[in-house]
Design a protein around this motif. Structure first.
Motif, short mmCIF file in Angstrom:
data_model
loop_
_atom_site.label_atom_id
_atom_site.label_comp_id
_atom_site.label_asym_id
_atom_site.label_seq_id
_atom_site.Cartn_x
_atom_site.Cartn_y
_atom_site.Cartn_z
N ALA A 37 54.88 75.01 20.90
CA ALA A 37 53.95 74.21 21.71
C ALA A 37 54.30 74.22 23.19
O ALA A 37 53.40 74.21 24.05
N THR A 38 55.59 74.27 23.49
CA THR A 38 56.01 74.29 24.90
C THR A 38 55.51 75.54 25.61
O THR A 38 55.07 75.49 26.76
N GLU A 39 55.58 76.69 24.92
CA GLU A 39 55.09 77.94 25.50
C GLU A 39 53.61 77.84 25.84
O GLU A 39 53.17 78.29 26.90
N VAL A 40 52.84 77.28 24.93
CA VAL A 40 51.41 77.17 25.15
C VAL A 40 51.12 76.25 26.34
O VAL A 40 50.29 76.57 27.20
N THR A 41 51.83 75.13 26.40
CA THR A 41 51.65 74.20 27.51
C THR A 41 51.99 74.85 28.84
O THR A 41 51.26 74.72 29.84
N THR A 42 53.13 75.56 28.87
CA THR A 42 53.55 76.26 30.09
C THR A 42 52.49 77.25 30.53
O THR A 42 52.13 77.33 31.71
N TYR A 43 51.99 78.02 29.58
CA TYR A 43 50.98 79.03 29.88
C TYR A 43 49.71 78.38 30.43
O TYR A 43 49.17 78.81 31.46
#
Length: 572
Positions: free
Chosen positions: A456-462
């Motif tokens: 989820a963190t990767e998606v938020t960062t992106y």
């Protein structure tokens, strides 16, 4: 072996919607032997048709890997595109046309004829089956016409039932209306309550196992995709169609589980002409994805071989300077412009070294240190290098529908929220490729399993990156760029997107290169070359008449073989 036994074996192999290549080849017999057709059920012939939609390896090799994907800057050969890569790609074979006659459209017509030969009682139970076949037939006719223009349709496929051997061609304009009406009728019928209980396609339906609700959504979503092709040719008609479709009963594909995707086991596409080996990652897309921390980058491409361990070994063996600094970036692509990839700056980057390493058997071997990334081969052929994963062939996914709705909202065609559908589309696309990569059992350059799930963190960062976070002032640019990335497994749709919108290009957020060869900017092909019929061809007169009608449009180009010419919907 009787066909019933063949079908039983096939269905046994379809656990988890997987198809073995040996059974696929057996079913191909049905395409050429008319005496066998009457020995199978309508349900089995439907399954046969679906298998043939994706079974031709030449479409992967010639149409996708050697033509559309290089044109659309989705891949290059090992050392970049050659100066002649546009003209060389005239080997685009338009395999889809050969599949339609008779492997897909013909077999679906046979299925309907088989139903008509049943008792009235049995026919009444298969009304929904026939409408589902109409949906698939309409979609594939659209898929063929999308790059060829006019097609024989209303008079085609009827020889076995006493019809003409010389079918006339329907123009693309007429065909779009015919297919839209066919899909609309299918939706109406499937939404109705028939007088008798309907017989399900069950496991013969390799997409949805007979789920009627999903087929209704597929029909509506196909209508939406077709309607958007009218954007340049007839925007008012497009808008009217879009608004009608959005209000259609049953709705559109609205969840990942409803996506229209054909899945098959590893042996269905296991290398050879299916193989994406030795195809490089394209620099423009890799740079964009890397700079924005796109989680999909590791699913689309393989890292280069400059691992920390290999880098240290290279230093120890004096293959690189002792003062060299390790580059943590492991994704690099090839310039897509022939002149740029041939320039000394890139040639120097391409120069690789080899190090001596001990392999798994204890032998000392030379291992090249490759600076550049490759396409992820198992995403295109799950059976590559002994893989046991699942192949996926998307037709219309939830993410596709999200981006269509986002674009329509951004253009003011609808009053929906462009931001909402854009955000849903990006999230859906990331999740889709995460799932594909996992099931395909993707590997690194050494053949080791390399799948790492998206968190989820990767998606938020992106989603919070400047070029990705929704900006109303750049909405259309962002939406088209993300739709393009989403079509990595559907290069034909990326091509259609470019022809319809002119994006992405060298000035968009996702910047592609100007394709320059020997100092001349190249013209991207826009349709398939149409075969010139022999005078002995039984349908010669109708083919020539169709070509003349298409050539009356000045956008058609210099002749049937002009791949820079345009089909009817692709108006300048």
């Amino acid at each position: 072996m009787k066909m019933k036994t063949k079908s039983t074996l096939m269905l046994t192999a379809l656990i988890g919607l997987s198809i073995s290549s040996c059974k696929k080849e057996k079913f191909v017999e049905l395409n050429t032997d008319p005496t066998i057709v009457n020995q199978i059920t309508p349900e089995q012939q439907f399954m046969n048709s679906v298998i043939n939609m994706h079974a031709d390896r030449f479409e992967a090799y010639y149409d996708n890997f050697r033509a559309i994907m290089p044109w659309m800057q989705m891949t290059t050969p090992l050392n970049g595109n050659a100066v002649t890569f546009i003209s060389d790609a005239a080997s685009f074979r338009n395999v889809r046309y050969g599949n339609f006659y008779p492997k897909v459209g013909g077999n679906l017509t046979d299925m309907e004829d088989l139903v008509k030969k049943l008792s009235a009682e049995e026919q009444a139970k298969r009304v929904f089956q026939v409408e589902i076949a109409h949906i698939v037939k309409a979609y594939y006719a659209f898929y063929v016409s999308d790059v060829t223009g006019s097609l024989p349709y209303t008079e085609a496929f009827l020889v076995r039932s006493g019809g003409t051997e010389t079918p006339k061609y329907d123009t693309q304009e007429v065909l779009f209306d015919l297919l839209d009406a066919q899909l609309k009728t299918a939706v109406t019928t499937l939404n109705s309550t028939p007088p008798v209980a309907q017989s399900s396609l069950g496991t013969n339906d390799l997409f949805y196992q007979g789920n009627i609700s999903n087929w209704i959504k597929v029909a509506n979503s196909t209508r939406l995709r077709m309607a958007m092709r009218l954007m340049k040719r007839n925007p008012d008609k497009m808008k009217a169609k879009v608004l009608e479709i959005l209000a259609a009963p049953g709705g559109l594909i609205n969840a990942a589980a409803e996506s229209w995707v054909f899945k098959a086991n590893a042996t269905y596409a296991d290398g050879g002409d299916w193989s994406a080996l030795n195809l490089r990652a394209p620099k423009p897309v890799v740079d964009f994805m890397y700079n924005n921390s796109d989680p999909r980058i590791r699913f689309f491409y393989q890292e280069n071989t400059f691992t920390q361990a290999n880098f240290t070994t290279a230093k120890t063996q004096n293959k690189i300077p002792a003062a060299a600094t390790f580059d943590t970036r492991r994704f690099y692509g090839v310039p897509t412009s022939p002149d740029v990839s041939a320039a000394p700056a890139f040639a120097n980057f391409l120069n690789n070294i080899s190090i001596s390493v001990v392999n798994g058997t204890g032998q000392t071997v030379n291992q090249p240190m490759d600076s550049l990334s490759m396409l992820q081969p198992r995403l295109f052929a799950a059976g590559e290098n002994g893989g046991k994963g699942i192949n996926a062939f998307p037709l219309i996914t939830y993410a596709d529908v999200c981006f269509m709705r986002a674009e329509l909202a951004a253009r003011g065609v609808t009053t929906e929220s462009a931001q909402d559908w854009y955000n849903k589309g990006v999230a859906a696309s990331v999740a889709f490729y995460d799932d594909l990569a996992n099931k395909a059992q993707i590997i690194d350059r050494t053949g080791t399993l390399s799948y790492v799930a998206v968190n989820a963190t990767e998606v938020t960062t992106y989603m919070n990156k400047t070029d990705i976070k929704f900006d109303a002032g750049r909405a259309l640019d962002q939406i088209i760029g993300q739709a393009y990335l989403n079509f990595f497994k559907q290069p034909s749709e990326a091509w259609a997107l470019y022809k319809r919108t002119g994006m992405p290009n060298s000035s968009t957020i996702l910047k592609l290169e100007k394709l320059v060869a020997s100092g001349t900017e190249q013209t991207i092909p826009r349709r398939a070359a149409l075969a010139i019929p022999s005078i002995t061809n039984l349908n010669y007169q109708n083919i020539v008449a169709a070509y003349r009608t298409m050539q009356a449009d000045p956008d058609f180009g210099q002749g049937p073989s002009d791949i820079t010419g345009r089909v009817w919907w692709d108006k300048k």
